[in-house]
Design a protein around this motif. Structure first.
Motif, PDB file in Angstrom:
ATOM      1  N   PRO A  67       0.843  -1.205   0.000  1.00 20.05           N
ATOM      2  CA  PRO A  67       0.000   0.000   0.000  1.00 20.05           C
ATOM      3  C   PRO A  67       0.874   1.250   0.000  1.00 20.05           C
ATOM      4  CG  PRO A  67      -0.748  -1.589   1.655  1.00 20.05           C
ATOM      5  CD  PRO A  67       0.575  -2.080   1.165  1.00 20.05           C
ATOM      6  N   TYR A  68       0.384   2.300  -0.641  1.00 21.61           N
ATOM      7  CA  TYR A  68       1.158   3.528  -0.816  1.00 21.61           C
ATOM      8  C   TYR A  68       0.366   4.687  -0.238  1.00 21.61           C
ATOM      9  CZ  TYR A  68       4.050   7.000  -3.281  1.00 21.61           C
ATOM     10  OH  TYR A  68       4.889   8.034  -3.598  1.00 21.61           O
ATOM     11  N   MET A  69       1.014   5.496   0.583  1.00 22.94           N
ATOM     12  CA  MET A  69       0.301   6.583   1.244  1.00 22.94           C
ATOM     13  C   MET A  69       0.940   7.930   0.937  1.00 22.94           C
ATOM     14  SD  MET A  69       1.373   5.904   5.201  1.00 22.94           S
ATOM     15  CE  MET A  69       3.076   5.520   5.642  1.00 22.94           C
ATOM     16  N   GLY A  70       0.103   8.952   1.001  1.00 27.53           N
ATOM     17  CA  GLY A  70       0.550  10.324   0.808  1.00 27.53           C
ATOM     18  C   GLY A  70      -0.251  11.244   1.698  1.00 27.53           C
ATOM     19  N   SER A  71       0.374  12.334   2.140  1.00 34.28           N
ATOM     20  CA  SER A  71      -0.311  13.304   2.998  1.00 34.28           C
ATOM     21  C   SER A  71      -0.695  14.521   2.170  1.00 34.28           C
ATOM     22  CB  SER A  71       0.587  13.711   4.167  1.00 34.28           C
ATOM     23  OG  SER A  71       1.793  14.313   3.703  1.00 34.28           O
ATOM     24  N   PHE A  72      -1.927  14.997   2.389  1.00 37.76           N
ATOM     25  CA  PHE A  72      -2.466  16.099   1.601  1.00 37.76           C
ATOM     26  C   PHE A  72      -3.275  17.015   2.512  1.00 37.76           C
ATOM     27  CE2 PHE A  72      -2.082  12.386  -1.149  1.00 37.76           C
ATOM     28  CZ  PHE A  72      -1.406  12.893  -2.243  1.00 37.76           C
ATOM     29  N   SER A  73      -3.597  18.183   1.983  1.00 39.80           N
ATOM     30  CA  SER A  73      -4.506  19.085   2.678  1.00 39.80           C
ATOM     31  C   SER A  73      -5.342  19.834   1.654  1.00 39.80           C
ATOM     32  CB  SER A  73      -3.739  20.072   3.563  1.00 39.80           C
ATOM     33  OG  SER A  73      -2.892  20.905   2.786  1.00 39.80           O
ATOM     34  N   SER A  74      -6.525  20.221   2.115  1.00 36.52           N
ATOM     35  CA  SER A  74      -7.422  21.035   1.303  1.00 36.52           C
ATOM     36  C   SER A  74      -8.268  21.845   2.272  1.00 36.52           C
ATOM     37  CB  SER A  74      -8.305  20.162   0.423  1.00 36.52           C
ATOM     38  OG  SER A  74      -9.189  20.950  -0.345  1.00 36.52           O
ATOM     39  N   GLY A  75      -8.239  23.164   2.135  1.00 39.95           N
ATOM     40  CA  GLY A  75      -8.914  23.988   3.123  1.00 39.95           C
ATOM     41  C   GLY A  75      -8.285  23.754   4.487  1.00 39.95           C
ATOM     42  N   ASN A  76      -9.127  23.513   5.489  1.00 39.72           N
ATOM     43  CA  ASN A  76      -8.639  23.219   6.837  1.00 39.72           C
ATOM     44  C   ASN A  76      -8.495  21.725   7.088  1.00 39.72           C
ATOM     45  OD1 ASN A  76      -8.625  25.953   7.606  1.00 39.72           O
ATOM     46  ND2 ASN A  76     -10.820  25.878   8.011  1.00 39.72           N
ATOM     47  N   PHE A  77      -8.655  20.936   6.043  1.00 35.86           N
ATOM     48  CA  PHE A  77      -8.698  19.484   6.193  1.00 35.86           C
ATOM     49  C   PHE A  77      -7.354  18.883   5.802  1.00 35.86           C
ATOM     50  CE2 PHE A  77     -10.100  15.244   4.463  1.00 35.86           C
ATOM     51  CZ  PHE A  77     -10.538  14.719   5.680  1.00 35.86           C
ATOM     52  N   ASP A  78      -6.646  18.340   6.786  1.00 31.50           N
ATOM     53  CA  ASP A  78      -5.400  17.612   6.551  1.00 31.50           C
ATOM     54  C   ASP A  78      -5.694  16.127   6.651  1.00 31.50           C
ATOM     55  OD1 ASP A  78      -3.395  19.831   6.409  1.00 31.50           O
ATOM     56  OD2 ASP A  78      -4.158  20.210   8.425  1.00 31.50           O
ATOM     57  N   PHE A  79      -5.142  15.348   5.735  1.00 30.22           N
ATOM     58  CA  PHE A  79      -5.480  13.928   5.729  1.00 30.22           C
ATOM     59  C   PHE A  79      -4.364  13.127   5.075  1.00 30.22           C
ATOM     60  CE2 PHE A  79      -7.018  15.908   1.914  1.00 30.22           C
ATOM     61  CZ  PHE A  79      -6.879  14.988   0.893  1.00 30.22           C
ATOM     62  N   VAL A  80      -4.401  11.832   5.347  1.00 31.27           N
ATOM     63  CA  VAL A  80      -3.488  10.877   4.713  1.00 31.27           C
ATOM     64  C   VAL A  80      -4.318   9.923   3.869  1.00 31.27           C
ATOM     65  CG1 VAL A  80      -1.910   8.944   5.101  1.00 31.27           C
ATOM     66  CG2 VAL A  80      -1.715  11.028   6.487  1.00 31.27           C
ATOM     67  N   CYS A  81      -3.933   9.743   2.619  1.00 29.72           N
ATOM     68  CA  CYS A  81      -4.540   8.732   1.747  1.00 29.72           C
ATOM     69  C   CYS A  81      -3.644   7.508   1.718  1.00 29.72           C
ATOM     70  CB  CYS A  81      -4.694   9.252   0.324  1.00 29.72           C
ATOM     71  SG  CYS A  81      -6.160  10.224   0.057  1.00 29.72           S
ATOM     72  N   LEU A  82      -4.244   6.358   1.767  1.00 25.31           N
ATOM     73  CA  LEU A  82      -3.528   5.100   1.570  1.00 25.31           C
ATOM     74  C   LEU A  82      -4.269   4.327   0.491  1.00 25.31           C
ATOM     75  CD1 LEU A  82      -1.864   2.783   4.098  1.00 25.31           C
ATOM     76  CD2 LEU A  82      -3.499   1.792   2.498  1.00 25.31           C
ATOM     77  N   THR A  83      -3.572   4.013  -0.587  1.00 33.35           N
ATOM     78  CA  THR A  83      -4.182   3.325  -1.724  1.00 33.35           C
ATOM     79  C   THR A  83      -3.504   1.978  -1.920  1.00 33.35           C
ATOM     80  OG1 THR A  83      -4.759   5.404  -2.792  1.00 33.35           O
ATOM     81  CG2 THR A  83      -4.662   3.473  -4.200  1.00 33.35           C
ATOM     82  N   THR A  84      -4.317   0.971  -2.214  1.00 27.97           N
ATOM     83  CA  THR A  84      -3.789  -0.387  -2.275  1.00 27.97           C
ATOM     84  C   THR A  84      -4.435  -1.176  -3.402  1.00 27.97           C
ATOM     85  OG1 THR A  84      -3.367  -2.366  -0.907  1.00 27.97           O
ATOM     86  CG2 THR A  84      -5.532  -1.335  -0.699  1.00 27.97           C
ATOM     87  N   HIS A  85      -3.756  -2.229  -3.805  1.00 22.85           N
ATOM     88  CA  HIS A  85      -4.303  -3.208  -4.747  1.00 22.85           C
ATOM     89  C   HIS A  85      -4.085  -4.586  -4.124  1.00 22.85           C
ATOM     90  CE1 HIS A  85      -4.485  -4.873  -9.150  1.00 22.85           C
ATOM     91  NE2 HIS A  85      -5.512  -5.241  -8.423  1.00 22.85           N
ATOM     92  N   ILE A  86      -5.141  -5.109  -3.512  1.00 22.94           N
ATOM     93  CA  ILE A  86      -5.056  -6.384  -2.788  1.00 22.94           C
ATOM     94  C   ILE A  86      -4.945  -7.538  -3.776  1.00 22.94           C
ATOM     95  CG2 ILE A  86      -6.315  -7.925  -1.225  1.00 22.94           C
ATOM     96  CD1 ILE A  86      -5.183  -5.448   0.157  1.00 22.94           C
ATOM     97  N   ARG A  87      -4.251  -8.557  -3.361  1.00 24.15           N
ATOM     98  CA  ARG A  87      -3.988  -9.710  -4.233  1.00 24.15           C
ATOM     99  C   ARG A  87      -5.266 -10.356  -4.757  1.00 24.15           C
ATOM    100  NH1 ARG A  87      -1.067 -14.050  -0.619  1.00 24.15           N
ATOM    101  NH2 ARG A  87      -0.188 -12.179   0.358  1.00 24.15           N
ATOM    102  N   TRP A  88      -5.126 -10.972  -5.899  1.00 23.48           N
ATOM    103  CA  TRP A  88      -6.177 -11.788  -6.496  1.00 23.48           C
ATOM    104  C   TRP A  88      -5.795 -13.250  -6.303  1.00 23.48           C
ATOM    105  CZ3 TRP A  88     -10.988 -11.306  -7.591  1.00 23.48           C
ATOM    106  CH2 TRP A  88     -11.639 -12.192  -8.445  1.00 23.48           C
ATOM    107  N   GLY A  89      -6.657 -14.181  -6.666  1.00 21.43           N
ATOM    108  CA  GLY A  89      -6.325 -15.597  -6.576  1.00 21.43           C
ATOM    109  C   GLY A  89      -7.569 -16.455  -6.628  1.00 21.43           C
ATOM    110  N   ASP A  90      -7.362 -17.765  -6.754  1.00 21.01           N
ATOM    111  CA  ASP A  90      -8.489 -18.698  -6.855  1.00 21.01           C
ATOM    112  C   ASP A  90      -9.224 -18.869  -5.535  1.00 21.01           C
ATOM    113  OD1 ASP A  90      -7.927 -19.125  -9.525  1.00 21.01           O
ATOM    114  OD2 ASP A  90      -6.568 -20.804  -9.109  1.00 21.01           O
ATOM    115  N   THR A  91      -8.540 -18.671  -4.421  1.00 22.20           N
ATOM    116  CA  THR A  91      -9.166 -18.778  -3.113  1.00 22.20           C
ATOM    117  C   THR A  91      -9.080 -17.425  -2.403  1.00 22.20           C
ATOM    118  OG1 THR A  91      -7.139 -19.446  -1.971  1.00 22.20           O
ATOM    119  CG2 THR A  91      -8.461 -21.193  -2.972  1.00 22.20           C
TER     120      THR A  91
END
Length: 315
Positions: free
Chosen positions: A148-172
């Motif tokens: 997972p990859y994260m970045g810190s951002f702000s907009s207006g008075n809102f500070d936040f961290v985004c974490l974006t991921t691509h979870i594994r695929w598979g037969d089970t």
């Protein structure tokens, strides 16, 4: 948007695409008041060059938002750079390194953002799993195929961290469940850190979860992550058939009303690909020009002055 190089055929396609985007009813964001965020798995973006039409269409969709977590971006960034050129000089990207083995699928995660609405605060890092000492080494028991990859951002008075991921695929689903459990715990632990960059954490991406009724969804929400009401109550899917909810936007809000009552998917397909690509011969070929996933989006309330003052009073 920079429309240099648009042919008559692409212009007709863009007009059709704009009509499809309009059906998503995405409200305009307002500087210092609201922010439109999205997550989108753009199928194997960079593996093979997209057509010029596809690059303009992808840019048109991205331009509807202020911040996008892009999944399945490949190691070759040439097409991403072309899309950013189309978006215009106010757009920026922050992205991870590619995972070059078969599990990583040569993939990256990227954040694209309009700097007129969003400020990048400096943190950009892969999520580091906890380690324990084994002999003289510090090793982790967690195996994320694609970190997972994260970045810190702000907009207006809102500070936040985004974490974006691509979870594994598979037969089970057993190993996928383990990975989702580990991610849920990691986010909870991160939010509890006294020196965390920010405790407002937005988690998004392709989780390979078929629906909110599955054990996999219960796993990712087991430690406090929530789906905004608008997305949880909506009967929508993020695949082209709109019957699977592979993609998610989840959050751990400091302020309960940070998320507005607006969200959904952008259905650029609508059962017809030839209006956009007259010479494309199959739906599968279309997915390699656009994607087999629809963008999932949500609007955030970034004007948090009142909530901050109320917390000070309660404190």
């Amino acid at each position: 948007m920079n429309y240099d190089g648009v042919t008559d055929e692409i212009a007709k396609g863009l007009i059709e695409l704009k009509k499809r985007i309009a059906k998503a009813k995405i409200p305009s964001s307002k500087i210092d008041e609201t922010l439109n965020i999205a997550t989108w798995n753009v199928r194997e973006f960079g593996k093979k060059p997209r057509t010029r039409a596809a690059l303009f269409y992808i840019a048109e969709i991205l331009s509807q938002f202020d911040l996008i977590g892009l999944v399945e971006l490949r190691d070759n960034l040439a097409d991403l750079r072309k899309v950013i050129d189309i978006l215009g000089p106010e757009w920026r990207a922050v992205y991870s390194d590619a995972m070059m083995d078969a599990g990583g699928n040569r993939e990256r995660v990227a954040y694209l953002f309009d700097r007129r609405a969003v400020t990048f605060n400096g943190l950009a890092a892969e999520a580091q799993p906890p380690r324990i000492k084994q002999g003289s080494e510090y090793l982790s028991k967690i195996s994320w195929w694609r970190s997972p990859y994260m970045g810190s951002f702000s907009s207006g008075n809102f500070d936040f961290v985004c974490l974006t991921t691509h979870i594994r695929w598979g037969d089970t689903t057993a190993n996928r469940r383990i990975e989702l459990d580990a991610l849920a715990q990691w986010v909870a632990d991160k939010a509890a850190e006294p020196t965390a960059e920010d405790k407002d954490i937005i988690v998004m991406g392709d989780f390979n979860i078929p629906s909110e009724r599955s054990d996999l969804f219960r796993a990712i929400t087991s430690k406090g992550l929530m789906v905004p009401d608008k997305l949880l109550k909506a009967d929508l899917g993020s695949n082209l058939e709109k019957n699977k909810r592979y993609d998610q936007i989840l959050h751990r809000p400091i302020y309960d009303d940070s998320f507005c009552n607006a969200g959904g998917v952008v259905d650029f397909y609508q059962g017809d690909y030839q209006a956009l690509f007259p010479r494309v011969k199959s739906k599968q070929a279309f997915t390699y020009q656009m994607s087999d996933h629809l963008p999932l989006w949500m609007q955030i309330n970034t004007d948090t002055d009142v909530q901050q003052l109320e917390q000070l009073i309660r404190g």
